[in-house]
Scaffold this active site. Structure first.
Site, PDB file in Angstrom:
ATOM      1  N   ALA A  61      -4.310   1.627   8.959  1.00 59.42           N
ATOM      2  CA  ALA A  61      -4.604   0.377   8.262  1.00 59.42           C
ATOM      3  C   ALA A  61      -5.918   0.568   7.514  1.00 59.42           C
ATOM      4  CB  ALA A  61      -4.727  -0.754   9.282  1.00 59.42           C
ATOM      5  N   GLU A 103       2.355   4.389  13.042  1.00 60.66           N
ATOM      6  CA  GLU A 103       3.212   3.232  13.350  1.00 60.66           C
ATOM      7  C   GLU A 103       4.291   3.081  12.279  1.00 60.66           C
ATOM      8  OE1 GLU A 103      -0.291   0.613  13.824  1.00 60.66           O
ATOM      9  OE2 GLU A 103       0.643  -0.018  15.700  1.00 60.66           O
ATOM     10  N   GLU A 123      -6.785   4.051  17.314  1.00 62.39           N
ATOM     11  CA  GLU A 123      -7.363   2.699  17.232  1.00 62.39           C
ATOM     12  C   GLU A 123      -8.363   2.427  18.344  1.00 62.39           C
ATOM     13  OE1 GLU A 123      -4.238   3.444  16.581  1.00 62.39           O
ATOM     14  OE2 GLU A 123      -3.387   2.140  15.035  1.00 62.39           O
TER      15      GLU A 123
HETATM   16  C1  3H9 Z   1      -5.185   0.806  12.325  1.00 62.57           C
HETATM   17  O1  3H9 Z   1      -4.411   1.534  11.792  1.00 62.57           O
HETATM   18  C2  3H9 Z   1      -4.825  -0.522  12.908  1.00 62.57           C
HETATM   19  C3  3H9 Z   1      -3.364  -0.757  13.075  1.00 62.57           C
HETATM   20  O2  3H9 Z   1      -2.876  -0.218  14.280  1.00 62.57           O
HETATM   21  C4  3H9 Z   1      -3.071  -2.238  13.203  1.00 62.57           C
HETATM   22  C5  3H9 Z   1      -3.059  -3.034  11.974  1.00 62.57           C
HETATM   23  C6  3H9 Z   1      -2.527  -4.430  12.178  1.00 62.57           C
HETATM   24  N1  3H9 Z   1      -9.528   2.610   6.187  1.00 62.57           N
HETATM   25  O3  3H9 Z   1     -13.351  10.513   7.246  1.00 62.57           O
HETATM   26  P1  3H9 Z   1     -13.473  10.915   5.840  1.00 62.57           P
HETATM   27  C7  3H9 Z   1     -12.435   6.356   4.190  1.00 62.57           C
HETATM   28  S1  3H9 Z   1      -6.815   1.191  12.454  1.00 62.57           S
HETATM   29  C8  3H9 Z   1     -10.432   2.557   5.196  1.00 62.57           C
HETATM   30  O4  3H9 Z   1     -14.804  11.259   5.308  1.00 62.57           O
HETATM   31  P2  3H9 Z   1     -11.974  13.312   6.373  1.00 62.57           P
HETATM   32  C9  3H9 Z   1     -13.757   6.804   4.772  1.00 62.57           C
HETATM   33  O5  3H9 Z   1     -14.582   5.705   5.075  1.00 62.57           O
HETATM   34  C10 3H9 Z   1      -6.993   2.698  11.579  1.00 62.57           C
HETATM   35  N2  3H9 Z   1     -11.149   3.631   4.786  1.00 62.57           N
HETATM   36  O6  3H9 Z   1     -12.447  12.094   5.471  1.00 62.57           O
HETATM   37  C11 3H9 Z   1     -14.299   7.666   3.670  1.00 62.57           C
HETATM   38  O7  3H9 Z   1     -14.838   6.808   2.682  1.00 62.57           O
HETATM   39  P3  3H9 Z   1     -16.134   7.252   1.859  1.00 62.57           P
HETATM   40  C12 3H9 Z   1      -6.559   3.852  12.367  1.00 62.57           C
HETATM   41  C13 3H9 Z   1     -10.929   4.783   5.391  1.00 62.57           C
HETATM   42  O8  3H9 Z   1     -11.117  14.137   5.527  1.00 62.57           O
HETATM   43  C14 3H9 Z   1     -13.038   8.309   3.082  1.00 62.57           C
HETATM   44  O9  3H9 Z   1     -11.947   7.484   3.483  1.00 62.57           O
HETATM   45  N3  3H9 Z   1      -6.883   5.047  11.657  1.00 62.57           N
HETATM   46  C15 3H9 Z   1     -10.009   4.900   6.447  1.00 62.57           C
HETATM   47  O10 3H9 Z   1     -13.125  13.902   7.076  1.00 62.57           O
HETATM   48  C16 3H9 Z   1     -12.812   9.726   3.588  1.00 62.57           C
HETATM   49  O11 3H9 Z   1     -12.840   9.719   5.002  1.00 62.57           O
HETATM   50  C17 3H9 Z   1      -8.050   5.679  11.860  1.00 62.57           C
HETATM   51  O12 3H9 Z   1      -8.854   5.292  12.669  1.00 62.57           O
HETATM   52  C18 3H9 Z   1      -9.276   3.745   6.827  1.00 62.57           C
HETATM   53  N4  3H9 Z   1      -8.352   3.771   7.807  1.00 62.57           N
HETATM   54  O13 3H9 Z   1     -11.059  12.636   7.512  1.00 62.57           O
HETATM   55  C19 3H9 Z   1      -8.273   6.916  11.029  1.00 62.57           C
HETATM   56  N5  3H9 Z   1     -10.009   6.183   6.885  1.00 62.57           N
HETATM   57  O14 3H9 Z   1     -15.702   8.496   1.131  1.00 62.57           O
HETATM   58  C20 3H9 Z   1      -9.620   6.891  10.411  1.00 62.57           C
HETATM   59  C21 3H9 Z   1     -10.906   6.841   6.124  1.00 62.57           C
HETATM   60  O15 3H9 Z   1     -16.398   6.081   0.985  1.00 62.57           O
HETATM   61  N6  3H9 Z   1      -9.854   7.966   9.509  1.00 62.57           N
HETATM   62  N7  3H9 Z   1     -11.459   6.004   5.220  1.00 62.57           N
HETATM   63  O16 3H9 Z   1     -17.197   7.494   2.883  1.00 62.57           O
HETATM   64  C22 3H9 Z   1     -10.122   9.240   9.907  1.00 62.57           C
HETATM   65  O17 3H9 Z   1     -10.076   9.556  11.062  1.00 62.57           O
HETATM   66  C23 3H9 Z   1     -10.495  10.222   8.842  1.00 62.57           C
HETATM   67  O18 3H9 Z   1     -10.919   9.510   7.723  1.00 62.57           O
HETATM   68  C24 3H9 Z   1      -9.385  11.195   8.394  1.00 62.57           C
HETATM   69  C25 3H9 Z   1      -9.865  12.024   7.179  1.00 62.57           C
HETATM   70  C26 3H9 Z   1      -9.037  12.123   9.557  1.00 62.57           C
HETATM   71  C27 3H9 Z   1      -8.130  10.441   7.967  1.00 62.57           C
END
Ligand code: 3H9
Length: 679
Positions: A61, A103, A123
C-alpha cells in the site's frame, strides 16, 4: 497512464507503472478495478495477467496515504472483486511483492515469479498488520505455522521457498516473466473451478499459536502489532473467511491510529530521509572505492574491515605488533566461521571474504588504498600521529576517515595537508553487525568525499546519518547527560537495579548499569585502588570489574545471571556519604525525567546548532545505534508524542537536581511554548 491494459490473444495483460516501487496508491487501485471490469465485460478475454513495469511488483500500500481519508476503491474491496472474477487472474511477480502487493497476488488465482523475486508481509514493521485480507488469505495458502513466521516475523522469503510452501504455483525464467505468465494464463484459461484462496481452509497444527508465542516472546516484547497479527491468523483458522476479514479490519483500524504505528512509520521514512544530504547536488561525483585500509586490528578495526570484505572489497589491515595483528586476523576469521555455522553465509562466501584481508605492519602498504579508516585508541595525540603518517603514505585522492566516537574531526584533519579528504566514519560496536554509521562532516570535508561515504554506507548495508563536528557527535553527545544523570541518581539513593528497571520498562534492551557491567567497569581505570574519585573507581578498587569478574553494579552467578548487589549498594552509599550526598527515595518518574528528558534536551541542542540535519536523523541514530525502542520512534518523535511541554515542565521540575551547567534548549522551549513538534 499508471495502469494500462493490452491484449495478447485471449489474455488481457494489465501493467502497472507507478515508480519507484509500484505502491498501491489511489490511481493504481482505481486502474486495477477498471481492468477487472474490462476483463469481465469483454467476451474475447479468457484470462488475465497482472504484472508491473520497473524494478518491482507492487511493494505494498502507499504508506504516504496512511492517516489520511482513503479514496475509493479501497484495497480490500478491490481485491475481493479481483478474487471474485469469473476469469482466471495470474500474478506475475518480480522484485519485491510486499504487503498489499503480496495481498494482491494472493487474491489472484495463480502466481508465477522469477527466481530472484521476494515475497513478504512486512506490515508488522510498520506497527500494523496486513489489512487487505493478507492475514486471512496467507494462512489458507501456506498454513498457520508458515503464515505466523511471515506475518509476525515480517521477513520476506525468496521465490524458491515460496514455491516449496505453495505460495506460488511456478517459477519463471529470469528475464522472461511477461511471456511465461501469458503462456501460463493460456494454459489454465479453461480450468474450473477457479482456485480462490478465500475458499481454502487454513491448516493449523495443534498448539502452533502457543508455541510461536513462547518462542518469540522476547522479540515481540513491548510491540502491539505482533499479538494483533496472531489474533488475526487465529481467526483465519477458526472463522469463515468473511468473519475473519472483519476481525482483520477491526484490528488494522486500531493499529493504524496507534502511537506505535505512527512511530514505526516515522522511522521508515526517517531512515530513507537520513540518506539525503541537504545542499549536496544529486550529481556530486563519487570517488571510486575499490580497496580499503584499516588501522587497528582490535574489535573495532576487525569489525569495520568485515563490512568491506563481505562485499568483495579487499582490505589491508595494519597493526603495530605482529601478535596483535595475528589476533585481529584470527578474530575476523572466527567471526566468518560463526557466520557460516549460523547459516548467514556459505563456506565459499566466507573463504572469499577472508582471502581479501591483507595483514600488514607497515604504513607503506596503505599507499594504494582508496579509503583508509583509522580505528585506534581514542586519544587526540594518538589520532593526530596516525593522520600525520597517513598524510605521507596515502595516495592523492584517497579518503581518510577516523572512527573517533567523540573527538574533533577538524583538529584531526588539520594535521594533514588535505583536510578536504578527511571525515569521520563512526561505526558502532560490533561494527560488522550494528546498522548505524555516523558520518561526521568536517568543516573542510569536500562534497565528493561526503557523498562517497554516504553511498559506500549503503553498499555495506549501513544506515548512515550525517553529523556535524561536536563532542560525541549526535549519539554519544546525547548519551552523556543520560549517563551523568543515571550516575547521579544512584548517589542520591536510587538503586542501580531500579534505574535499569525504568529503562527496561521503557523498552530499552538494557539499562545503563547492566551495560556498564557488560562492557567492564575497568575501561580507562587507572588501576590504583587507593584513588576513588568515582563510583566506578570505588567498585573497581573492591575487585568489582563487571560481568567478567562476577561482580560489578550487580552480582553474577556462573551463568552470568544478575542479581541486585547489597555489597555494591553499600559501596555506592559510602561513596555518596564521602561526598556529602544525602540518599533518599527516588521515584521512577524522576529517573525517567532526569535521564530521558535531558537526552531529548541535548538532542534539541544538537538540532539548533545544526549538528544534525533534521530531528528524524536523531531518531534514526537512537533507534539503530542505541537500542531506543522503534515503537517509540526515537527520542525526538517520542518527545513529540508525549508533548514538548511535558518535557519542558519535567525539566523545570528537576532543574535543581540537574547540575549547575544544565540549561533548557531554547529551541525546545520555543517549540513547547508554541505547541509545535520536532518532526
Ligand atoms: C501495506 O501494504 C498495508 C496493507 O496491508 C493494508 C492496506 C489496507 N509506500 O526503500 P527505498 C518509497 S503497508 C510509499 O529507498 P529500495 C520510499 O520512501 C506497506 N512509498 O528503495 C523511497 O522514497 P524516496 C507494506 C514507498 O530499493 C522510495 O520508495 N510494504 C513505499 O531500497 C524507494 O524506496 C512495505 O512495508 C510504500 N509502500 O527498497 C514495503 N515503499 O526515494 C516498504 C517505498 O522519496 N518498502 N517507498 O526516499 C520497502 O521495503 C522498500 O522500499 C523496497 C525497495 C524493498 C520495496
Amino acid at each position: 497512464m499508471i495502469i494500462t491494459t493490452e491484449r495478447t490473444g485471449d489474455v488481457l495483460v494489465v501493467v502497472s507503472n507507478n515508480p519507484p516501487v509500484n505502491a498501491l496508491g489511489h490511481a493504481v487501485r482505481l486502474g486495477l478495478a477498471k481492468a477487472i471490469e474490462e476483463a469481465a465485460a469483454d467476451p474475447a478475454v479468457k484470462a488475465v495477467v497482472i504484472r508491473c513495469d520497473g524494478r518491482t511488483f507492487f511493494a505494498g500500500a502507499d504508506i504516504t496515504e496512511f492517516g489520511k481519508p482513503m479514496q475509493d476503491p479501497q484495497l480490500p474491496e478491490m481485491l475481493e472483486a479481483l478474487e471474485a472474477s469469473g476469469k482466471p487472474v495470474v500474478a506475475a511477480i518480480h522484485g519485491t511483492a510486499l504487503g498489499g502487493g503480496l495481498e494482491t497476488a494472493l487474491a489472484c488465482h495463480y502466481r508465477i515469479a522469477v527466481p530472484s523475486a521476494k515475497m513478504g508481509l512486512p506490515e508488522v514493521k510498520l506497527g500494523i498488520l496486513p489489512g487487505a485480507g493478507g492475514t486471512q488469505r496467507l494462512p489458507r495458502v501456506v498454513g498457520a505455522a508458515a503464515a505466523l513466521e511471515m506475518i509476525v516475523g515480517g521477513a520476506p522469503i525468496g521465490a524458491k521457498k515460496a514455491l516449496d510452501v505453495g505460495l506460488i504455483d511456478r517459477l519463471a525464467t529470469e528475464g522472461n516473466l511477461a511471456a511465461e505468465a501469458i503462456a501460463f494464463a493460456q494454459e489454465i484459461a479453461d480450468v474450473r473451478p477457479l482456485p480462490r484462496t478465500s475458499e481454502k481452509t487454513a491448516v493449523a497444527e495443534p498448539g502452533v499459536f502457543e508455541a510461536f508465542r513462547a518462542a518469540n516472546a522476547r522479540k515481540m516484547k513491548g510491540f502491539e502489532a505482533p499479538e494483533a497479527c496472531i489474533t488475526a491468523i487465529k481467526a483465519a483458522v477458526e472463522l469463515p473467511f468473511a468473519e475473519g476479514l472483519e476481525v482483520e479490519r477491526g484490528l488494522i483500524k486500531t493499529l493504524v491510529a496507534s502511537d506505535q504505528s505512527k512511530a514505526q512509520r516515522h522511522i521508515f521514512f526517517a531512515e530513507r530521509a537520513a540518506a539525503k544530504v541537504d545542499g549536496l547536488p544529486a550529481d556530486t561525483p563519487l570517488i571510486p572505492v575499490q580497496s580499503v585500509g584499516v588501522i587497528g586490528a582490535g574489535t573495532m578495526g576487525g569489525g569495520i574491515a568485515m563490512n568491506f570484505l563481505s562485499i568483495g572489497i579487499p582490505v589491508t589491515i595494519l597493526e603495530m605488533k605482529q601478535e596483535a595483528l595475528d589476533r585481529g586476523v584470527a578474530t575476523v576469521a572466527k567471526n566468518y566461521a560463526n557466520n557460516v555455522k549460523s547459516g548467514r553465509m556459505t563456506q565459499e562466501q566466507a573463504d572469499k571474504a577472508v582471502a581479501l584481508l591483507k595483514p600488514t605492519l607497515s604504513y607503506d602498504d596503505l599507499g594504494a588504498a582508496d579509503l583508509i579508516i583509522e580505528a585506534v585508541f581514542e586519544n587526540m595525540d594518538v589520532k593526530k600521529e596516525v593522520f600525520a603518517k597517513l598524510d605521507k603514505v596515502a595516495k592523492a585522492g584517497a579518503i581518510l576517515a577516523s572512527n573517533t566516537s567523540y573527538l574533533d574531526v577538524d583538529e584531526i584533519a588539520a594535521v594533514t595537508s588535505r583536510p578536504e579528504y578527511v571525515l569521520g566514519m563512526h561505526f558502532f560496536s560490533p561494527a560488522n553487525v550494528m546498522k548505524l554509521l555516523e558520518v561526521v562532516r568536517g568543516a573542510k570535508t569536500s562534497d565528493s568525499v561526503l557523498a562517497t561515504a554516504m553511498s559506500l554506507a549503503k553498499s555495506i548495508k549501513k544506515i548512515a546519518v550525517v553529523a556535524g563536528v561536536c563532542y560525541g557527535f549526535i549519539g554519544n553527545r546525547m548519551l552523556k547527560p543520560r549517563q551523568d544523570q543515571a550516575g547521579q541518581l544512584i548517589l542520591e539513593g536510587a538503586k542501580p537495579s531500579d534505574v535499569d528497571r525504568v529503562f527496561l520498562d521503557f523498552g530499552f534492551p538494557m539499562g545503563p548499569f547492566q551495560l556498564a557491567d557488560l562492557a567492564g567497569l575497568d575501561i580507562g581505570w587507572h588501576r590504583d585502588p587507593t584513588r576513588r574519585e568515582t563510583v566506578r573507581e570505588a567498585l573497581c578498587a573492591e575487585g568489582r570489574l563487571g560481568q567478567k569478574s562476577g561482580s560489578g553494579f550487580y552480582d553474577y552467578d556462573e551463568k552470568r545471571q544478575r542479581t541486585p548487589s547489597p555489597v555494591a549498594e553499600k559501596i555506592i552509599a559510602e561513596y555518596a556519604a564521602s561526598k556529602g550526598i544525602a540518599q533518599r527515595v527516588i521515584s521512577d518518574d524522576e529517573v525517567r525525567e532526569r535521564c530521558l528528558y535531558t537526552l531529548v534536551n541535548e538532542g534539541a541542542k544538537v538540532l539548533e546548532e545544526g549538528k544534525a540535519q533534521r530531528a528524524s536523523d536523531i531518531d534514526v541514530v537512537w533507534v539503530f545505534g542505541y537500542g531506543w525502542p522503534v515503537y517509540l520512534g526515537g527520542p525526538m518523535k517520542w518527545a513529540d508524542q508525549i508533548g514538548l511541554k511535558t518535557v519542558v515542565d519535567g525539566l523545570k521540575r528537576q532543574a535543581d537536581r540537574l547540575g549547575p551547567d544544565f540549561t533548557i534548549s531554547p529551541l525546545l522551549a520555543a517549540k513547547a511554548e508554541k505547541g509545535e513538534t520536532f518532526n
